[in-house]
Design an enzyme around this catalytic site. Structure first.
Site, PDB file in Angstrom:
ATOM      1  N   LEU A 217       8.127   8.563 -46.402  1.00  0.00           N
ATOM      2  CA  LEU A 217       7.083   7.548 -46.212  1.00  0.00           C
ATOM      3  C   LEU A 217       6.876   6.806 -47.522  1.00  0.00           C
ATOM      4  CD1 LEU A 217       5.015   6.920 -43.838  1.00  0.00           C
ATOM      5  CD2 LEU A 217       3.393   8.327 -45.125  1.00  0.00           C
ATOM      6  N   HIS A 218       7.015   5.479 -47.489  1.00  0.00           N
ATOM      7  CA  HIS A 218       6.819   4.743 -48.739  1.00  0.00           C
ATOM      8  C   HIS A 218       6.381   3.300 -48.578  1.00  0.00           C
ATOM      9  CE1 HIS A 218      10.766   3.135 -47.673  1.00  0.00           C
ATOM     10  NE2 HIS A 218      10.561   2.185 -48.559  1.00  0.00           N
ATOM     11  N   ARG A 219       6.471   2.735 -47.375  1.00  0.00           N
ATOM     12  CA  ARG A 219       6.222   1.296 -47.234  1.00  0.00           C
ATOM     13  C   ARG A 219       4.747   0.966 -47.446  1.00  0.00           C
ATOM     14  NH1 ARG A 219      10.282  -1.959 -45.704  1.00  0.00           N
ATOM     15  NH2 ARG A 219      12.183  -0.899 -45.034  1.00  0.00           N
ATOM     16  N   ASP A 295       9.871   5.631 -42.503  1.00  0.00           N
ATOM     17  CA  ASP A 295       9.719   4.175 -42.431  1.00  0.00           C
ATOM     18  C   ASP A 295      10.849   3.498 -43.211  1.00  0.00           C
ATOM     19  OD1 ASP A 295       8.922   4.716 -45.028  1.00  0.00           O
ATOM     20  OD2 ASP A 295       6.868   4.020 -44.779  1.00  0.00           O
TER      21      ASP A 295
END
Length: 387
Positions: A217-219, A295
């Site tokens: 998860l990083h967006r 993501d």
């Protein structure tokens, strides 16, 4: 008499981790075709340790140039790259500039190159999410418009490019260089147990005899908003009651979880958080998992190639082939949809299919052969044409 190859190199651009996976097989294929090439790293991804890990894991040669741009807003990064790459292009006068993907380095180097009359090659062209709030979408659209030679990963990309007025003669379906890297490195993937033992957390783990889910998860759309991130944390906690999670945490995500006081709300008995992992470690975690939640665009492709169920925590994807022909399910941020898709993904026969056309580990070979023929066909009066 054999025609002498041009001594003017192709300048290949990388800037962030997704670029590293894409450039590795291209550099190998260019070397096999005896195409002179040099590598420029913009430094858009500036974590030295992670850079070194990825370059070593993937066998990428040391960059010939490193701009050391570092962090900043999209505008600041793009402007700094443009300012720093211009004198190198003046000095090198490359036969072409090759850019990959859709990061700020991609559009910045393409803009400077086209202003100097240097041909541009874009690998991974034509992908569209149709969401212009994503900076990557703007980068993709503009880079494709500037490029002379465009390589696509899936047939739908050609339709996107034609709709935007790009001639089909400039477009070639090469396949997916990310999958080249996956095939090349799969025998070297580090098993998950080795990774967690190396991290010193094996003794504190829940039982993984039932397997585990992998989360990345990083967006910004997922981690920069308190309500959104809080909802994702709550949903993951629910899922972890059924299957433990391994969660290599991106620095941005950790920062937001700490800032929003959410880090302590992750179920630390069922969710194993780790620092960011190198490519071989992450590939092993992915390969050994039962299901992946992400993501990331690249992971959508890699799970499709591996046949592992993937839930994409986004409202759209620029890689629709991973849904239509792969194992990917677009779930957005809707807790009910995520829970339902998670249950379906764990069923004995989740959706699987043959990999898409040309996702066979040979995309870079096709790219190198096409580039070699294309350079040889350029007009002799072009200042960069082969002699």
């Amino acid at each position: 008499m054999i025609k002498q190859e041009s001594t003017s190199p192709i300048l290949c651009i990388v800037g962030a981790r997704p670029n590293f996976m894409k450039i590795a097989p291209i550099m190998r294929a260019f070397a096999a075709e005896r195409l002179p090439a040099m590598l420029l790293h913009t430094g858009q991804h500036y974590d030295r340790d992670m850079n070194d890990t990825f370059f070593n894991d993937l066998g990428i040669p040391k960059p010939d140039f490193n701009l050391g741009v570092g962090s900043g807003s999209h505008t600041q990064q793009t402007a700094q790259i443009m300012l720093r790459v211009e004198p190198i292009l003046n000095q090198l006068n490359p036969s072409a500039v090759l850019v990959v993907g859709d990061v700020n380095s991609t559009i910045a180097c393409a803009l400077v190159s086209v202003k100097q009359g240097i041909p541009i090659i874009h690998v991974e062209s034509g992908l569209r999410s149709n969401d212009r709030t994503m900076p990557e979408e703007i980068n993709r659209i503009l880079t494709d418009q500037l490029s002379d030679l465009l390589f696509t990963t899936e047939p739908a990309a050609l339709s996107n490019l034609q709709r935007e007025g790009i001639s089909p003669e400039r477009v070639h379906l090469a396949g997916n260089v990310m999958i080249d890297t996956l095939h090349f490195n799969l025998p070297r993937a580090i098993p998950y147990r080795t990774t967690i033992e190396h991290l010193g957390i094996a003794d504190s783990l829940p039982t993984l005899t039932e397997g585990y889910a992998l989360l990345t998860l990083h967006r910004p759309s997922n981690v920069d908003n308190l309500e959104t991130l809080e909802s994702i944390v709550s949903t993951i906690n629910q899922l972890a009651l059924q299957l433990p999670f391994i969660f290599p945490m991106h620095p941005r995500t950790r920062d937001r979880l700490e800032r929003f006081n959410l880090l302590g709300k992750l179920d630390n008995k069922r969710i194993i958080t780790t620092p960011p992992q190198g490519y071989l470690q992450l590939l092993g975690l992915m390969k050994d998992s039962r299901i992946v939640l992400t993501d990331s665009g690249g992971i959508q492709e890699e799970t499709t190639a591996l046949g592992i169920p993937c839930l994409t925590l986004r409202e759209n994807t620029e890689r629709p082939i991973t849904i239509h022909q792969g194992t990917n399910t677009l779930v957005g941020r809707n807790p009910e949809l995520i829970l339902r898709a998670f249950h379906q993904g764990l069923e004995p026969n989740p959706k699987r299919s043959e990999p898409p056309k040309h996702w066979d580990g040979k995309a870079a070979i096709r790219i190198a052969a096409t580039v070699k023929a294309w350079l040889a066909s350029l007009p002799q009066n072009n200042h960069n044409a082969p002699s």
